[in-house]
Design a protein around this motif. Structure first.
Motif, PDB file in Angstrom:
ATOM      1  N   GLN A 134     -31.184 -39.924  17.854  1.00 32.09           N
ATOM      2  CA  GLN A 134     -31.463 -38.742  17.057  1.00 32.09           C
ATOM      3  C   GLN A 134     -31.437 -39.110  15.579  1.00 32.09           C
ATOM      4  OE1 GLN A 134     -31.924 -35.282  17.817  1.00 32.09           O
ATOM      5  NE2 GLN A 134     -32.324 -35.989  19.913  1.00 32.09           N
ATOM      6  N   ALA A 155     -47.207 -39.388  19.393  1.00 33.21           N
ATOM      7  CA  ALA A 155     -47.459 -38.171  20.171  1.00 33.21           C
ATOM      8  C   ALA A 155     -47.875 -38.493  21.592  1.00 33.21           C
ATOM      9  CB  ALA A 155     -48.527 -37.328  19.472  1.00 33.21           C
ATOM     10  N   ILE A 160     -43.266 -37.017  19.582  1.00 34.45           N
ATOM     11  CA  ILE A 160     -43.556 -35.869  18.724  1.00 34.45           C
ATOM     12  C   ILE A 160     -44.735 -35.095  19.304  1.00 34.45           C
ATOM     13  CG2 ILE A 160     -42.733 -36.972  16.589  1.00 34.45           C
ATOM     14  CD1 ILE A 160     -45.696 -37.527  15.893  1.00 34.45           C
ATOM     15  N   LYS A 161     -45.004 -33.922  18.741  1.00 36.77           N
ATOM     16  CA  LYS A 161     -46.244 -33.208  18.998  1.00 36.77           C
ATOM     17  C   LYS A 161     -46.901 -32.903  17.674  1.00 36.77           C
ATOM     18  CE  LYS A 161     -45.416 -31.081  23.519  1.00 36.77           C
ATOM     19  NZ  LYS A 161     -45.409 -29.810  24.294  1.00 36.77           N
ATOM     20  N   LYS A 163     -50.001 -30.840  15.374  1.00 28.06           N
ATOM     21  CA  LYS A 163     -50.789 -29.613  15.287  1.00 28.06           C
ATOM     22  C   LYS A 163     -52.169 -29.846  15.870  1.00 28.06           C
ATOM     23  CE  LYS A 163     -52.256 -28.511  11.194  1.00 28.06           C
ATOM     24  NZ  LYS A 163     -52.201 -28.100   9.772  1.00 28.06           N
ATOM     25  N   VAL A 175     -46.657 -32.552  12.141  1.00 22.79           N
ATOM     26  CA  VAL A 175     -45.758 -32.644  13.296  1.00 22.79           C
ATOM     27  C   VAL A 175     -45.192 -31.255  13.577  1.00 22.79           C
ATOM     28  CG1 VAL A 175     -43.629 -33.650  14.199  1.00 22.79           C
ATOM     29  CG2 VAL A 175     -45.190 -35.049  12.834  1.00 22.79           C
ATOM     30  N   THR A 176     -45.460 -30.742  14.767  1.00 20.16           N
ATOM     31  CA  THR A 176     -44.991 -29.394  15.126  1.00 20.16           C
ATOM     32  C   THR A 176     -43.730 -29.426  15.984  1.00 20.16           C
ATOM     33  OG1 THR A 176     -46.461 -29.365  17.058  1.00 20.16           O
ATOM     34  CG2 THR A 176     -47.302 -28.407  15.005  1.00 20.16           C
ATOM     35  N   GLU A 177     -43.531 -30.509  16.707  1.00 22.80           N
ATOM     36  CA  GLU A 177     -42.310 -30.671  17.506  1.00 22.80           C
ATOM     37  C   GLU A 177     -41.792 -32.084  17.321  1.00 22.80           C
ATOM     38  OE1 GLU A 177     -42.442 -29.396  21.592  1.00 22.80           O
ATOM     39  OE2 GLU A 177     -43.918 -27.818  21.146  1.00 22.80           O
ATOM     40  N   ASN A 178     -40.499 -32.197  17.090  1.00 24.99           N
ATOM     41  CA  ASN A 178     -39.870 -33.480  16.812  1.00 24.99           C
ATOM     42  C   ASN A 178     -38.469 -33.468  17.430  1.00 24.99           C
ATOM     43  OD1 ASN A 178     -38.973 -35.892  15.743  1.00 24.99           O
ATOM     44  ND2 ASN A 178     -39.206 -35.311  13.600  1.00 24.99           N
ATOM     45  N   PRO A 179     -38.392 -33.544  18.769  1.00 21.53           N
ATOM     46  CA  PRO A 179     -37.112 -33.364  19.451  1.00 21.53           C
ATOM     47  C   PRO A 179     -36.022 -34.329  19.036  1.00 21.53           C
ATOM     48  CG  PRO A 179     -38.868 -34.002  20.997  1.00 21.53           C
ATOM     49  CD  PRO A 179     -39.512 -33.747  19.704  1.00 21.53           C
ATOM     50  N   LYS A 180     -36.376 -35.550  18.637  1.00 19.68           N
ATOM     51  CA  LYS A 180     -35.372 -36.513  18.188  1.00 19.68           C
ATOM     52  C   LYS A 180     -35.111 -36.422  16.686  1.00 19.68           C
ATOM     53  CE  LYS A 180     -35.770 -40.114  21.747  1.00 19.68           C
ATOM     54  NZ  LYS A 180     -34.331 -40.264  22.061  1.00 19.68           N
ATOM     55  N   LYS A 181     -35.792 -35.476  16.035  1.00 17.20           N
ATOM     56  CA  LYS A 181     -35.658 -35.319  14.580  1.00 17.20           C
ATOM     57  C   LYS A 181     -35.881 -36.656  13.852  1.00 17.20           C
ATOM     58  CE  LYS A 181     -32.707 -31.227  14.638  1.00 17.20           C
ATOM     59  NZ  LYS A 181     -33.153 -30.822  15.974  1.00 17.20           N
TER      60      LYS A 181
END
Length: 275
Positions: A134, A155, A160-161, A163, A175-181
């Motif tokens: 993280q 991605a 990541i995800k 846009k 970047v719209t999603e970044n679960p590991k920050k």
């Protein structure tokens, strides 16, 4: 050792500034005399090595005189080609060239696609992508197309995800999603391998990975897929010089079975022939 001429970035920068981008120059700026050497600007690995093979092993049978000038960055080969300081270059892919022409008013065009250098994610602190912690810092090349390409690699592997529609101009802001920050450190592409000790992971262009003694095939955590990849590297010239006899000869040799075998033997999957 192959007979190439190394040019430092500092010296070339002065030359580029002196000559300017002079798109208004005539097509005769790059000599078209078939008896004079065709001077080609290239990144050192693998481009200059491939050109060195052509020069040493193949050029004589086509009566082609070839001179290779190595450049250390992704800007000067195009400005030198545009100004007529060199007759052609070999270092880039189409998304990068399109972006460069748009931003700089240059008129460089591709002639023959030669190879693909798969982009890879590397780390000295993780053995697989799930090991990335993280808040890990990931270095990215900072030029427009290669940064987008790096983000697309992350991605595609679920880190990541992006846009929808971010495409070839994606930046960390997309970047719209970044679960590991993940944190992103943007660097000039040539500097990214040197930062590998100081970050948790780095997305490195194939040529710079090979130059840093990394094997994209064996050392990367994840690697770009080759099939359907738009990032093939090609021989390019200033528009209007495509029919230069020397350029045509070089294009033919770069797409020859001998060059394909050289790439396969020399790079073991780290560089892939694209013809």
């Amino acid at each position: 050792m192959r007979n190439t001429t190394k040019i430092t970035t500092a010296v070339l920068a002065v030359g580029a500034l002196t000559l300017g981008l002079s798109a208004c120059g005539s097509d005769s700026d790059a000599k078209s005399d078939a008896d004079s050497p065709l001077v080609v600007a290239a990144s050192s690995v693998p481009h200059a090595e491939i050109l060195g093979f052509v020069k040493d092993k193949l050029a004589a049978k086509e009566d082609l005189k070839l001179e290779v000038k190595e450049f250390a960055d992704y800007v000067l080969p195009n400005t030198a080609t545009q100004s007529g300081e060199v007759g052609a270059n070999y270092f880039q892919h189409k998304p990068y060239l399109d972006d460069f022409n748009k931003k700089n008013g240059t008129t460089i065009v591709p002639v023959a696609t030669v190879h693909l250098e798969p982009l890879g994610l590397y780390s000295k602190k993780a053995e697989k992508i799930t090991d990335l912690k993280q808040g890990a810092t990931v270095a990215l090349p900072n030029d427009t197309t290669n940064e987008a390409r790096a983000l697309q690699l992350l991605a595609a592997n679920g880190l990541i995800k992006l846009k929808a529609g971010a495409g070839s101009e994606a930046t960390p802001k997309d970047v719209t999603e970044n679960p590991k920050k993940l944190k992103f450190k943007e660097l000039e592409a040539a500097q990214v391998p040197r930062a590998l000790d100081d970050v948790d992971a780095a997305v490195i262009n194939g040529n710079y990975a090979v130059q840093a003694k990394l094997s994209p095939k064996n050392d990367s955590l994840v690697l770009e897929a080759a099939q359907g990849n738009p990032y093939g590297n090609f021989l390019a010239v200033k528009k209007g010089n495509e029919k230069d006899e020397r350029v045509a000869k070089l294009a033919k040799l770069l797409n020859s079975p001998e060059v394909k075998k050289f790439i396969e033997d020399e790079y073991d999957g780290s560089v892939i022939a694209a013809f």
